[in-house]
Scaffold this motif. Structure first.
Motif, PDB file in Angstrom:
ATOM      1  N   ASN A  83       0.815  -1.149  -0.065  1.00 48.54           N
ATOM      2  CA  ASN A  83       0.076  -0.003  -0.150  1.00 48.54           C
ATOM      3  C   ASN A  83       0.932   1.172   0.023  1.00 48.54           C
ATOM      4  O   ASN A  83       2.025   1.206   0.301  1.00 48.54           O
ATOM      5  N   ALA A  84       0.216   2.416  -0.284  1.00 51.88           N
ATOM      6  CA  ALA A  84       1.078   3.532  -0.725  1.00 51.88           C
ATOM      7  C   ALA A  84       1.648   4.118   0.655  1.00 51.88           C
ATOM      8  O   ALA A  84       2.875   4.459   0.691  1.00 51.88           O
ATOM      9  N   PRO A  85       1.137   4.249   1.764  1.00 48.73           N
ATOM     10  CA  PRO A  85       1.569   4.793   2.873  1.00 48.73           C
ATOM     11  C   PRO A  85       2.872   4.091   3.498  1.00 48.73           C
ATOM     12  O   PRO A  85       3.874   4.410   3.926  1.00 48.73           O
ATOM     13  N   ASP A  86       2.663   2.663   3.436  1.00 49.96           N
ATOM     14  CA  ASP A  86       3.676   1.822   3.991  1.00 49.96           C
ATOM     15  C   ASP A  86       4.900   1.632   2.849  1.00 49.96           C
ATOM     16  O   ASP A  86       5.859   0.788   3.052  1.00 49.96           O
ATOM     17  N   TYR A  87       4.705   1.981   1.579  1.00 49.10           N
ATOM     18  CA  TYR A  87       5.792   1.883   0.466  1.00 49.10           C
ATOM     19  C   TYR A  87       6.760   2.625   0.898  1.00 49.10           C
ATOM     20  O   TYR A  87       8.091   2.171   0.593  1.00 49.10           O
ATOM     21  N   ALA A  88       6.661   3.892   1.637  1.00 57.60           N
ATOM     22  CA  ALA A  88       7.836   4.524   2.223  1.00 57.60           C
ATOM     23  C   ALA A  88       8.855   4.976   1.188  1.00 57.60           C
ATOM     24  O   ALA A  88       9.878   4.792   1.459  1.00 57.60           O
ATOM     25  N   ASN A  89       8.449   5.373   0.131  1.00 64.68           N
ATOM     26  CA  ASN A  89       9.254   5.720  -0.977  1.00 64.68           C
ATOM     27  C   ASN A  89      10.443   4.700  -1.243  1.00 64.68           C
ATOM     28  O   ASN A  89      11.410   4.916  -1.416  1.00 64.68           O
ATOM     29  N   ALA A  90       9.939   3.495  -1.514  1.00 65.35           N
ATOM     30  CA  ALA A  90      10.698   2.342  -1.820  1.00 65.35           C
ATOM     31  C   ALA A  90      11.285   1.698  -0.986  1.00 65.35           C
ATOM     32  O   ALA A  90      12.109   0.820  -1.056  1.00 65.35           O
ATOM     33  N   ALA A  91      11.319   2.026   0.346  1.00 65.98           N
ATOM     34  CA  ALA A  91      12.217   1.552   1.465  1.00 65.98           C
ATOM     35  C   ALA A  91      11.750  -0.068   1.615  1.00 65.98           C
ATOM     36  O   ALA A  91      12.568  -0.738   2.020  1.00 65.98           O
TER      37      ALA A  91
END
Length: 304
Positions: free
Chosen positions: A134-142
């Protein structure tokens, strides 16, 4: 030797070319069963806000990890950070909860049909046991390349995060169609899940991919085949005594936009648990895949 991912020259400068959204009807008209979604991929709006989400720490529950100073010698070394401090002048890397070993999450699981490459721009896993974060947990590809253990009504499966689900709420995962049957009957389409980050079932050393367009004037490096989530990459160009932290892009490359010496490039990679590896890579060259000398060790306590 792995086959390098080939992208267009435009992507080499600005990142992957965004494809138009692909929609699919729901219900009986969908190619997937009973409520499962054929997800839209590479939505420009979703990708545009990822940098902001990473900065704001939208996934919540962040923890700081230290960074060790340069190690002596050449080749690869693996160490675990102690004391939670970084070597001056670098700051401790921020580790999102979604990339922290053993951190527990809850949400909903769905599934979709894989394409050849997701938002993380990783080569497709041979077993197709992957998922989109999901987008919030994607964390800029972290979380790209991280492995998560997902538990649903039927059972548990370990998947590699290789894609982004822009429309998924925090805590949700969109699994590859091949992975979903391990946790639930595909007829269900959407089920409650629990998941946590775990060490990956990888073999061999880290691998590094120089993105197409890379040179000593613009260098983009992707870390592959990592047992643990990669949280930071630093370089020490020839002739420099300092480590330079390289910014990560939403498409999962660490991009250095200044000229480096025409010589092998020393890199230092930090995992989310603080372990570090150093390698010496060849002179930056477009499309080149280089193998490291070691792999992150199995954590003594990977977390609950």
């Amino acid at each position: 030797m792995p086959v390098p991912i080939r992208l267009t020259p435009v992507a080499a400068i600005h990142g992957p070319t965004l494809a138009p959204p692909v929609s699919s009807a729901q219900g009986a008209a969908s190619p997937l069963r009973s409520g499962a979604r054929a997800r839209r991929r590479w939505l420009p709006l979703g990708l545009a806000v990822l940098g902001m989400l990473g900065v704001l720490g939208a996934s919540g529950g962040c923890a700081s990890r230290g960074a060790r100073g340069p190690a002596a010698g050449s080749g690869s070394t693996a160490t675990t950070l102690a004391g939670g401090r970084s070597s001056p002048p670098g700051a401790s890397p921020i580790v999102p909860a979604s990339a922290t070993l053993g951190s527990h999450h809850q949400g909903e699981g769905t599934y979709y049909q894989l394409v050849t490459q997701g938002a993380c721009t990783l080569a497709q896993a041979p077993d197709h046991l992957t998922a989109a974060m999901n987008a919030p947990d994607y964390a800029n590809a972290a979380v790209c390349g991280a492995y998560v253990e997902v538990t649903g009504p039927r059972g548990t499966v370990t998947v590699r995060i290789s894609d982004l689900c822009p429309e998924c709420a925090a805590g949700n995962l969109d699994l590859a169609a091949e992975a979903f049957p391990f946790i639930a009957d595909p007829v269900a389409g959407r089920v409650p899940i629990r998941w946590k980050v775990v060490p990956g079932p990888v073999s061999g050393p880290l691998q590094y991919h120089y993105k197409d367009g890379s040179s000593r004037y613009w260098t983009a490096i992707q870390v592959r085949n990592s047992r643990l989530p990669v949280i930071r990459l630093e370089i020490q160009p020839a002739g420099s005594s300092d480590w330079i932290e390289v910014a990560r892009t939403h498409y999962n490359y660490f991009v250095h936009r200044q000229t480096v010496a025409d010589a092998p490039l020393r890199v230092r990679v930090t995992a989310s648990n603080g372990a570090q590896l150093e390698d010496v890579l060849p002179v930056p060259q477009a499309g080149l895949v280089a193998s490291g000398q070691a792999q992150f060790p199995e954590p003594a306590d990977p977390g609950g």
